[in-house]
Design a protein around this motif. Structure first.
Motif, short mmCIF file in Angstrom:
data_model
loop_
_atom_site.label_atom_id
_atom_site.label_comp_id
_atom_site.label_asym_id
_atom_site.label_seq_id
_atom_site.Cartn_x
_atom_site.Cartn_y
_atom_site.Cartn_z
N ALA A 188 34.88 5.79 -15.93
CA ALA A 188 34.01 5.14 -14.94
C ALA A 188 34.17 5.89 -13.63
O ALA A 188 35.28 6.32 -13.29
CB ALA A 188 34.41 3.67 -14.77
N PRO A 189 33.08 6.05 -12.88
CA PRO A 189 33.17 6.78 -11.61
C PRO A 189 33.90 5.95 -10.56
O PRO A 189 33.81 4.73 -10.54
CB PRO A 189 31.71 7.00 -11.22
CG PRO A 189 30.95 5.93 -11.92
CD PRO A 189 31.72 5.61 -13.17
N GLU A 190 34.64 6.67 -9.69
CA GLU A 190 35.31 6.02 -8.57
C GLU A 190 34.72 6.47 -7.24
O GLU A 190 34.95 5.82 -6.23
CB GLU A 190 36.81 6.35 -8.59
CG GLU A 190 37.56 5.71 -9.74
CD GLU A 190 39.05 5.92 -9.63
OE1 GLU A 190 39.49 7.03 -9.24
OE2 GLU A 190 39.79 4.97 -9.94
N GLY A 191 33.98 7.57 -7.24
CA GLY A 191 33.39 8.06 -6.01
C GLY A 191 32.90 9.48 -6.20
O GLY A 191 33.25 10.14 -7.18
N ALA A 192 32.10 9.94 -5.25
CA ALA A 192 31.56 11.30 -5.32
C ALA A 192 31.44 11.84 -3.91
O ALA A 192 31.17 11.10 -2.96
CB ALA A 192 30.20 11.30 -6.00
N PHE A 193 31.69 13.15 -3.79
CA PHE A 193 31.50 13.82 -2.52
C PHE A 193 31.30 15.30 -2.79
O PHE A 193 31.92 15.86 -3.70
CB PHE A 193 32.69 13.59 -1.57
CG PHE A 193 34.03 13.80 -2.21
CD1 PHE A 193 34.67 15.03 -2.13
CD2 PHE A 193 34.64 12.77 -2.90
CE1 PHE A 193 35.89 15.23 -2.74
CE2 PHE A 193 35.87 12.96 -3.50
CZ PHE A 193 36.50 14.20 -3.41
N GLY A 194 30.39 15.90 -2.03
CA GLY A 194 30.06 17.29 -2.28
C GLY A 194 29.60 17.46 -3.72
O GLY A 194 28.83 16.67 -4.23
N GLY A 195 30.11 18.45 -4.40
CA GLY A 195 29.76 18.66 -5.79
C GLY A 195 30.78 18.09 -6.75
O GLY A 195 30.80 18.46 -7.92
N LEU A 196 31.64 17.16 -6.27
CA LEU A 196 32.69 16.60 -7.11
C LEU A 196 32.49 15.10 -7.33
O LEU A 196 31.95 14.40 -6.47
CB LEU A 196 34.06 16.81 -6.48
CG LEU A 196 34.52 18.25 -6.28
CD1 LEU A 196 35.81 18.29 -5.48
CD2 LEU A 196 34.70 18.94 -7.62
N MET A 197 32.94 14.63 -8.47
CA MET A 197 32.96 13.20 -8.76
C MET A 197 34.36 12.85 -9.23
O MET A 197 34.94 13.56 -10.05
CB MET A 197 31.96 12.83 -9.86
CG MET A 197 31.95 11.34 -10.15
SD MET A 197 30.98 10.78 -11.60
CE MET A 197 29.63 11.88 -11.68
N LYS A 198 34.90 11.76 -8.69
CA LYS A 198 36.20 11.27 -9.14
C LYS A 198 35.94 10.17 -10.17
O LYS A 198 35.13 9.27 -9.93
CB LYS A 198 37.01 10.72 -7.98
CG LYS A 198 38.41 10.28 -8.37
CD LYS A 198 39.20 9.84 -7.16
CE LYS A 198 40.61 9.47 -7.55
NZ LYS A 198 41.39 9.03 -6.37
N VAL A 199 36.59 10.29 -11.33
CA VAL A 199 36.44 9.28 -12.38
C VAL A 199 37.81 8.79 -12.80
O VAL A 199 38.81 9.51 -12.70
CB VAL A 199 35.68 9.83 -13.62
CG1 VAL A 199 34.29 10.29 -13.25
CG2 VAL A 199 36.45 10.95 -14.30
N ARG A 200 37.85 7.56 -13.25
CA ARG A 200 39.07 6.99 -13.82
C ARG A 200 38.86 6.91 -15.31
O ARG A 200 37.81 6.42 -15.78
CB ARG A 200 39.30 5.58 -13.25
CG ARG A 200 40.54 4.92 -13.78
CD ARG A 200 41.77 5.48 -13.12
NE ARG A 200 42.94 5.07 -13.89
CZ ARG A 200 44.04 5.76 -13.99
NH1 ARG A 200 44.16 6.90 -13.35
NH2 ARG A 200 45.05 5.35 -14.69
N GLY A 201 39.82 7.41 -16.09
CA GLY A 201 39.66 7.41 -17.54
C GLY A 201 40.89 6.86 -18.24
O GLY A 201 42.01 6.97 -17.73
N THR A 202 40.64 6.26 -19.40
CA THR A 202 41.73 5.79 -20.25
C THR A 202 41.46 6.18 -21.69
O THR A 202 40.31 6.24 -22.13
CB THR A 202 41.92 4.26 -20.19
OG1 THR A 202 40.70 3.62 -20.56
CG2 THR A 202 42.33 3.78 -18.81
N VAL A 203 42.54 6.47 -22.39
CA VAL A 203 42.49 6.72 -23.83
C VAL A 203 43.31 5.61 -24.47
O VAL A 203 44.47 5.40 -24.10
CB VAL A 203 43.10 8.09 -24.20
CG1 VAL A 203 43.07 8.30 -25.71
CG2 VAL A 203 42.38 9.22 -23.48
N THR A 204 42.70 4.89 -25.42
CA THR A 204 43.43 3.85 -26.13
C THR A 204 43.33 4.10 -27.63
O THR A 204 42.42 4.78 -28.11
CB THR A 204 42.88 2.43 -25.80
OG1 THR A 204 41.50 2.39 -26.14
CG2 THR A 204 43.06 2.09 -24.34
#
Length: 131
Positions: A99-115
């Motif tokens: 799921a995305p947490e934020g974006a700036f410039g050409g980058l996107m921060k995402v939070r991920g989990t593997v279960t």
């Protein structure tokens, strides 16, 4: 969305997403990876390296904006707060969620989990480069 190779530039053996289970563009993506013996590149040690778990999450993140990328791919640009709770072995069915947490410039921060079977295997915040 079933055309995974049409949306990711990766090919065997580095295409690490087998199926998209749920997708809400820009909100979240849930994918699946069925681990086979071929996914464990270390001879005599059938464990999926932690770095490949992070790559699985990054590839899953490529589907957050797949409709607007027009065949261009997002790439892993950074890793923050990665933690690994258990090994992944052949025969495991992994659930990948980002799921995305934020974006700036050409980058996107995402939070991920593997279960796997309801227990968390890996969690991380990733930076992905948007085209």
């Amino acid at each position: 969305m079933t055309d995974i190779p049409g949306h990711l530039p990766h090919r065997h053996p580095f295409l690490l997403v087998d199926r998209i289970l749920a997708r809400e563009p820009g909100v979240r993506v849930v994918a699946e990876k069925l681990v086979t013996a071929g996914a464990t590149p270390l001879p005599g040690r059938p464990v999926v390296p932690d770095t490949l778990l992070l790559e699985m999450l990054a590839q899953t993140a490529g589907f957050l904006e797949a409709d607007t990328l027009h065949g261009r791919a997002m790439f892993l640009a950074g890793i923050q707060d990665a933690r690994f709770e258990a090994p992944v072995l052949p025969g495991d069915r992994l659930r990948l969620e980002v799921a995305p947490e934020g974006a700036f410039g050409g980058l996107m921060k995402v939070r991920g989990t593997v279960t796997c079977e309801g227990r968390e295997i890996c969690g991380a915040s990733l930076m992905v480069k948007r085209p």
